[in-house]
Design a protein around this motif. Structure first.
Motif, PDB file in Angstrom:
ATOM      1  N   LEU A  82       2.178  -1.088   1.785  1.00 24.44           N
ATOM      2  CA  LEU A  82       1.188  -0.067   1.447  1.00 24.44           C
ATOM      3  C   LEU A  82       0.007  -0.727   0.741  1.00 24.44           C
ATOM      4  O   LEU A  82       0.187  -1.553  -0.161  1.00 24.44           O
ATOM      5  N   ASP A 132      -3.294  -1.328  -1.610  1.00 24.40           N
ATOM      6  CA  ASP A 132      -3.538  -1.037  -3.024  1.00 24.40           C
ATOM      7  C   ASP A 132      -4.881  -0.315  -3.152  1.00 24.40           C
ATOM      8  O   ASP A 132      -5.921  -0.936  -3.315  1.00 24.40           O
ATOM      9  N   THR A 133      -4.834   1.002  -3.052  1.00 26.50           N
ATOM     10  CA  THR A 133      -6.048   1.808  -3.156  1.00 26.50           C
ATOM     11  C   THR A 133      -6.193   2.315  -4.588  1.00 26.50           C
ATOM     12  O   THR A 133      -5.523   3.266  -4.999  1.00 26.50           O
ATOM     13  N   THR A 193      -3.180   3.271  -6.847  1.00 22.94           N
ATOM     14  CA  THR A 193      -2.459   4.536  -6.781  1.00 22.94           C
ATOM     15  C   THR A 193      -1.520   4.606  -5.588  1.00 22.94           C
ATOM     16  O   THR A 193      -0.763   5.558  -5.450  1.00 22.94           O
ATOM     17  N   THR A 194      -1.618   3.623  -4.699  1.00 22.46           N
ATOM     18  CA  THR A 194      -0.848   3.702  -3.454  1.00 22.46           C
ATOM     19  C   THR A 194       0.375   2.793  -3.444  1.00 22.46           C
ATOM     20  O   THR A 194       1.448   3.198  -3.008  1.00 22.46           O
ATOM     21  N   TYR A 195       0.239   1.574  -3.926  1.00 21.22           N
ATOM     22  CA  TYR A 195       1.307   0.593  -3.730  1.00 21.22           C
ATOM     23  C   TYR A 195       2.560   0.930  -4.535  1.00 21.22           C
ATOM     24  O   TYR A 195       2.504   1.589  -5.579  1.00 21.22           O
ATOM     25  N   GLN A 229       6.921   8.077  -7.343  1.00 17.49           N
ATOM     26  CA  GLN A 229       6.025   8.765  -6.411  1.00 17.49           C
ATOM     27  C   GLN A 229       5.293   9.890  -7.139  1.00 17.49           C
ATOM     28  O   GLN A 229       5.923  10.741  -7.784  1.00 17.49           O
ATOM     29  N   ASN A 263       2.880  11.986  -5.527  1.00 21.19           N
ATOM     30  CA  ASN A 263       2.527  13.115  -4.647  1.00 21.19           C
ATOM     31  C   ASN A 263       3.766  13.648  -3.940  1.00 21.19           C
ATOM     32  O   ASN A 263       3.769  13.882  -2.728  1.00 21.19           O
ATOM     33  N   TRP A 317       2.790   8.444   8.836  1.00 21.97           N
ATOM     34  CA  TRP A 317       2.244   8.548   7.481  1.00 21.97           C
ATOM     35  C   TRP A 317       0.710   8.539   7.541  1.00 21.97           C
ATOM     36  O   TRP A 317       0.084   7.653   8.141  1.00 21.97           O
ATOM     37  N   GLY A 318       0.102   9.517   6.920  1.00 18.41           N
ATOM     38  CA  GLY A 318      -1.355   9.620   6.877  1.00 18.41           C
ATOM     39  C   GLY A 318      -1.975  10.202   8.123  1.00 18.41           C
ATOM     40  O   GLY A 318      -3.201  10.388   8.174  1.00 18.41           O
ATOM     41  N   ILE A 322       0.080   9.644   3.170  1.00 18.07           N
ATOM     42  CA  ILE A 322       0.528   8.348   2.634  1.00 18.07           C
ATOM     43  C   ILE A 322       1.077   8.562   1.219  1.00 18.07           C
ATOM     44  O   ILE A 322       0.411   9.173   0.380  1.00 18.07           O
ATOM     45  N   GLN A 366       1.896   8.138  -2.586  1.00 17.53           N
ATOM     46  CA  GLN A 366       1.191   7.506  -3.688  1.00 17.53           C
ATOM     47  C   GLN A 366       2.142   7.329  -4.869  1.00 17.53           C
ATOM     48  O   GLN A 366       3.050   8.147  -5.074  1.00 17.53           O
TER      49      GLN A 366
END
Length: 565
Positions: A144, A146-147, A150-152, A232, A234, A250-251, A258, A260
């Motif tokens: 995943l 790294d946005t 918040t994502t990884y 997680q 979300n 996903w997404g 996706i 988060q």
């Protein structure tokens, strides 16, 4: 069983409550991380290692909250004073502060070991997931992007160095890893230097190393700031039960955005900030006391290399059996050593008797011996007084005082205070009988204390109170020439060793006989047994107190109390 409850019942309850809280925290947080939906994907990467790492962390936080409180001596003295109107059982718990401090330390060590091993395995599993060694879901979670952090989920990112070096790299370059290593090393040094053999033979090593707790707590506060363990965020939008088998969607579909993730908020600082503030206040009080002027009233060298210091400090007040910490900057700026005071509260000075027992005491005695007659000694810092079990000696109907070697010092204070109380006809004296036992290995050890006993003996006879104080001196080591000399002079009115009318006993006391005699002479009495001496003797006396006590209120009860520094 009833006898055991009298001396150990409340302690057992307190230990059960403490252990119960530890078990509850471990089980609660174990299942929180092992069953919580927000950790579903984290558990997929780490398995049970997640729960095994986080449950000990919760127990660690609780015990790190407790570890400093038992060594805040001013706080304990304040609480002890507040408990004067309460039961002696509550005050006895405060006298076991060091035992509780050690117990909490052992729990911290155990939980640290479990926490560390679990996280080392977790780092390995994170790395294997990054390398694609497991299933497609593990690989997808590790990949995943790294946005904005918040994502990884997997802290081992694609941009990290060579995969073969990644576990070590993570341990020594992340906040959690570096602080974890520092905390663990500090704890190992603290615990190993606290062993009895180190404390007794190399006190300076113990003293300096123990102050690594500052680094330990600093590392502890920052340890969670890295937020390595993520959950997680979300979970309502992305249902892991539905989406875990639809990785490719996903997404792309509304029901499987996706996932988060976010790191947990650091909580350790909330547990330790209160005790740290209390401890800082404790050290501030010590510093203020250190800066107060102390004058020498008298310096006396007694036989057996026992140094007596009589000191004067403005505003100093004490109770019987209390102790102080002394610091001599000429020897060490940082070292403080505990000594029981041998003066009485009725006297206008404080006195301590210091036996040669290590580098610090040897240096102090050497300095004092070289002083000219009547000269003031080096600067001396005095911290205290602090309460001990011996403060309660006059709260019992009958008291048994047992001292071994220099362990007689708290009872010197008590015996002096008795002399003043009889001299002033103090109507508040509740105690009606005192039994005093002193065990020594050599005859010279009796000499410095014999004068006080002779004064007590004479005073009691003049007042017709000869039965109030019964004392027995036991010489546990002697040679053949001494034995012949004693036999030759046995018919004399006074003892050849002490000069007292009470003859010295040879060998160790028969404690069954002594306790049986005390119980026979004091039916229906509450007897306080006080010891300042070695652990082996404490174990014997504690068992005798339990053996000869009775839960029946019409019979004799023995309460065991021991000096702890």
């Amino acid at each position: 069983m009833g006898n055991w409850i009298i001396n150990h019942g409340f302690t057992a309850v307190m230990m059960t409550v403490w252990m119960g809280i530890n078990i509850f925290l471990f089980v609660w947080f174990y299942f929180f991380y092992d069953l919580g939906d927000q950790f579903f994907y984290t558990r997929h990467l780490l398995g049970s290692g997640l729960a095994w790492a986080r449950a000990p962390a919760a127990v660690l936080n609780f015990n790190c909250l407790l570890i400093l409180l038992p060594i805040c001596r001013n706080l304990l003295s304040l609480l002890r004073g507040s408990f004067v109107s309460c039961s002696r059982t509550m005050r006895k718990q405060l006298d076991k502060n060091l035992s509780f401090h050690k117990l909490v330390a052992y729990m911290i060590a155990l939980m640290t070991a479990v926490h560390m091993i679990a996280h080392l395995l977790n780092v390995e599993w994170y790395n294997n997931s990054r390398l694609g060694d497991y299933d497609d879901l593990s690989t997808a979670l590790s990949n995943l992007e790294d946005t904005n952090e918040t994502t990884y989920l997997n802290p081992i990112r694609k941009t990290d160095i060579d995969p073969q070096q990644i576990p070590t790299y993570i341990v020594f370059t992340t906040i959690a890893g570096i602080t974890g290593v520092i905390i663990t090393l500090a704890l190992i040094l603290i615990i190993t230097s606290s062993m009895e053999v180190i404390r007794r033979s190399y006190f300076e090593v113990f003293w300096y190393t123990h102050h690594l707790f500052i680094i330990f707590f600093a590392g502890l506060v920052f340890h969670g700031a890295g937020r390595i363990v993520r959950s997680q965020s979300n979970i309502n939008a992305h249902n892991c039960t539905l989406c875990k088998d639809r990785i490719a969607d996903w997404g792309k579909i509304p029901e499987c955005p996706i996932p988060q993730f976010a790191g947990g908020f650091p909580q350790t600082w909330m547990y330790v900030i209160g005790p740290m503030v209390i401890y800082l206040c404790e050290r501030l009080v010590r510093f203020i006391r250190y800066m107060q002027r102390v004058q020498y009233r008298k310096i006396v060298m007694h036989p057996s290399k026992v140094l007596e210091l009589q000191l004067v400090k403005n505003g100093f007040k004490m109770e019987v059996g209390q102790y102080v910490f002394l610091n001599c900057p000429a020897i060490s700026q940082l070292e403080w050593h505990p000594f029981t005071m041998t003066c009485a509260p009725e006297e206008d000075f404080l006195s301590v008797h210091i036996r040669s027992a290590g580098d610090w005491t040897d240096k102090l005695i050497d300095i004092m011996q070289k002083l000219p007659e009547g000269a003031q000694g080096p600067k001396m810092g005095v911290d205290g007084p602090f309460g001990t079990a011996s403060e309660d000696v006059f709260d019992y109907d009958v008291s048994m005082l047992v001292g071994a070697g220099i362990g007689v010092t708290p009872f010197a204070s008590i015996l002096k205070s008795i002399w003043y109380k009889f001299k002033d006809s103090d109507p508040k004296l509740h105690t009606r009988k005192i039994y005093f036992y002193w065990l020594c290995r050599e005859t010279h050890a009796f000499e410095w204390f014999a004068d006080l006993l002779q004064m007590q003996e004479k005073e009691m006879e003049e007042r017709g109170m000869g039965d109030f104080l019964t004392y027995k001196l036991f010489l546990t080591g002697w040679d053949e020439s001494h034995a012949r000399y004693v036999n030759t002079n046995y018919d004399k009115d006074t003892d050849v060793v002490t000069g007292l009318k009470q003859k010295t006993h040879y060998g160790r006391p028969n404690w069954d006989k002594e306790f049986e005699q005390v119980r026979k002479e004091n039916p229906k009495s509450v007897v306080g047994t006080f010891l300042c001496g070695p652990v082996a003797l404490a174990n014997v006396l504690a068992k005798k107190c339990a053996k000869y006590s009775d839960v029946d209120p019409r019979k004799t009860k023995f309460y065991f109390n021991k000096e702890n520094f």
